[in-house]
Design a protein around this motif. Structure first.
Motif, PDB file in Angstrom:
ATOM      1  N   THR A 211      -9.013  74.728  94.153  1.00 29.23           N
ATOM      2  CA  THR A 211      -8.366  73.747  95.013  1.00 29.23           C
ATOM      3  C   THR A 211      -8.453  72.317  94.474  1.00 29.23           C
ATOM      4  N   GLU A 212      -9.310  72.087  93.480  1.00 26.94           N
ATOM      5  CA  GLU A 212      -9.491  70.735  92.954  1.00 26.94           C
ATOM      6  C   GLU A 212      -8.744  70.495  91.648  1.00 26.94           C
ATOM      7  N   TYR A 213      -7.957  71.479  91.196  1.00 22.90           N
ATOM      8  CA  TYR A 213      -7.351  71.321  89.869  1.00 22.90           C
ATOM      9  C   TYR A 213      -6.341  70.174  89.831  1.00 22.90           C
ATOM     10  N   GLU A 214      -5.595  69.954  90.917  1.00 26.67           N
ATOM     11  CA  GLU A 214      -4.631  68.849  90.944  1.00 26.67           C
ATOM     12  C   GLU A 214      -5.353  67.503  90.859  1.00 26.67           C
ATOM     13  N   ASP A 215      -6.464  67.370  91.574  1.00 28.63           N
ATOM     14  CA  ASP A 215      -7.219  66.120  91.550  1.00 28.63           C
ATOM     15  C   ASP A 215      -7.796  65.850  90.167  1.00 28.63           C
ATOM     16  N   PRO A 245       0.375  60.206  91.490  1.00 25.72           N
ATOM     17  CA  PRO A 245       1.104  61.483  91.589  1.00 25.72           C
ATOM     18  C   PRO A 245       0.302  62.669  91.055  1.00 25.72           C
ATOM     19  N   THR A 246       0.527  63.807  91.670  1.00 30.53           N
ATOM     20  CA  THR A 246      -0.111  65.046  91.234  1.00 30.53           C
ATOM     21  C   THR A 246       0.752  65.728  90.183  1.00 30.53           C
ATOM     22  N   TYR A 271       9.512  54.401  85.557  1.00 31.72           N
ATOM     23  CA  TYR A 271       9.078  53.887  86.854  1.00 31.72           C
ATOM     24  C   TYR A 271       8.059  54.816  87.522  1.00 31.72           C
ATOM     25  N   GLU A 272       7.519  55.761  86.796  1.00 32.08           N
ATOM     26  CA  GLU A 272       6.694  56.788  87.416  1.00 32.08           C
ATOM     27  C   GLU A 272       5.315  56.284  87.833  1.00 32.08           C
TER      28      GLU A 272
END
Length: 325
Positions: A211-215, A245-246, A271-272
């Motif tokens: 569950t923490e891979y995006e962070d 952003p993720t 612009y990301e």
């Protein structure tokens, strides 16, 4: 809560002392226009390995380029392709400016047909989109009414990898219309698994059950963006996008990725994560920093294992890593 965590982490990454890096200890950079700066923050979070790297030796390369007109550092020139120049011809061509280069992968390379078709289709679509202005505008009338008329399209490319495992190519384009403040640029990634010529799905590199891979991935992006930046420059990356952003969001729009033996290249849209003046940042996320969230039983285990066994690219920027299935 997530915004608080990212802000807290940034205070530690952006507030560290800087020291000079001896570039001679790093992998040779093939770019002459976008070499990384010579200072980086030394206060960084280390992803645990079976054989941890001494924290005092860890370095982040930082932003590798800020313009699609610069080459991609670290990748070397592959010979298994040729370059072709495309010169469109259509009505009112004198009002249009084209500067188009694209690669054609040699037929001896597996998956060449699939890759070449995808790139050619993309280039043709960009050309069609540029000249579509003629459907509702007459350049001669527009010139009289507006004082001028012009459309411009530039397309270039970067070969990131052409190997027995992966084909990874960036196609970058820039467009400009008369009267606009500045051009608009973007990059499209073409990534293929050579084993079966399927499109490489970036998200399937990672273990979605974690569950923490995006962070973790977002934090490693911040580490690279802030590595050679001042405190103020680092804050731009937070203030412009809050929260940062993720991976899922970046895959949806508008940044792109490339697969490499060195790690995962992330090419942000202009612009990301910052304003137009900062450019289109390109960073590299070494496999060393991602190994804890890679899918050890996923579709790409053979590629990842092969990459983990490459020893000659190891440096203080892309440390040795172990991929245990």
């Amino acid at each position: 809560m997530k915004r608080y965590l990212i802000t807290l982490l940034l205070l530690s990454y952006c507030g560290g002392s800087a020291e000079v890096i001896d570039e001679s200890t790093a992998v040779e950079d093939s770019s002459t226009t976008s070499a990384p700066a010579s200072t980086t923050s030394t206060q960084t979070t280390i992803v645990k390995q079976e054989e941890p790297l001494d924290a005092s030796e860890r370095r982040y390369r930082g932003v590798l380029r800020t313009s699609i007109r610069q080459s991609v550092p670290l990748v070397y020139d592959f010979k298994n392709y040729i370059e072709t120049v495309v010169n469109p011809d259509h009505e009112y061509i004198e009002y249009f400016g084209y500067e188009i280069r694209m690669p054609i992968v040699d037929g001896s390379q597996k998956c060449a047909s699939e890759v070449n078709s995808a790139i050619e289709e993309t280039v043709n679509n960009l050309i069609e989109d540029t000249k579509s202005v003629l459907e509702y505008t007459n350049p001669e009338e527009a010139k009289e009414e507006w004082g001028g008329f012009s459309e411009w399209l530039s397309i270039d490319y970067d070969i990131v990898e052409l190997s027995e495992e992966v084909i990874s190519i960036f196609i970058s384009y820039s467009t400009y219309s008369f009267g606009a403040a500045h051009p608009i640029s973007a990059t499209i990634g073409f990534n293929y698994l050579v084993e079966d010529c399927s499109e490489f799905e970036i998200q399937k590199l990672f273990d979605a059950s974690n569950t923490e891979y995006e962070d973790l991935i977002s934090q490693e992006m911040i580490n690279q963006l802030c590595a050679n930046a001042t405190n103020d420059e680092c804050e731009v990356f937070l203030n412009f996008t809050d929260p940062f952003p993720t991976l899922t969001q970046l895959l949806d729009c508008c940044s792109t990725f490339a697969i490499s033996e060195f790690g995962l290249f992330v090419q942000f849209w202009e612009y990301e994560v910052s304003g137009y003046a900062q450019g289109s940042e390109l960073i590299l996320l070494p496999w060393y920093d991602l190994v804890s969230v890679l899918d050890k039983n996923g579709r790409y285990i053979d590629v990842l294992r092969e990459y983990s066994e490459i020893s000659w690219i190891v440096s203080i920027f892309e440390p040795e890593w172990v991929f245990n299935q």
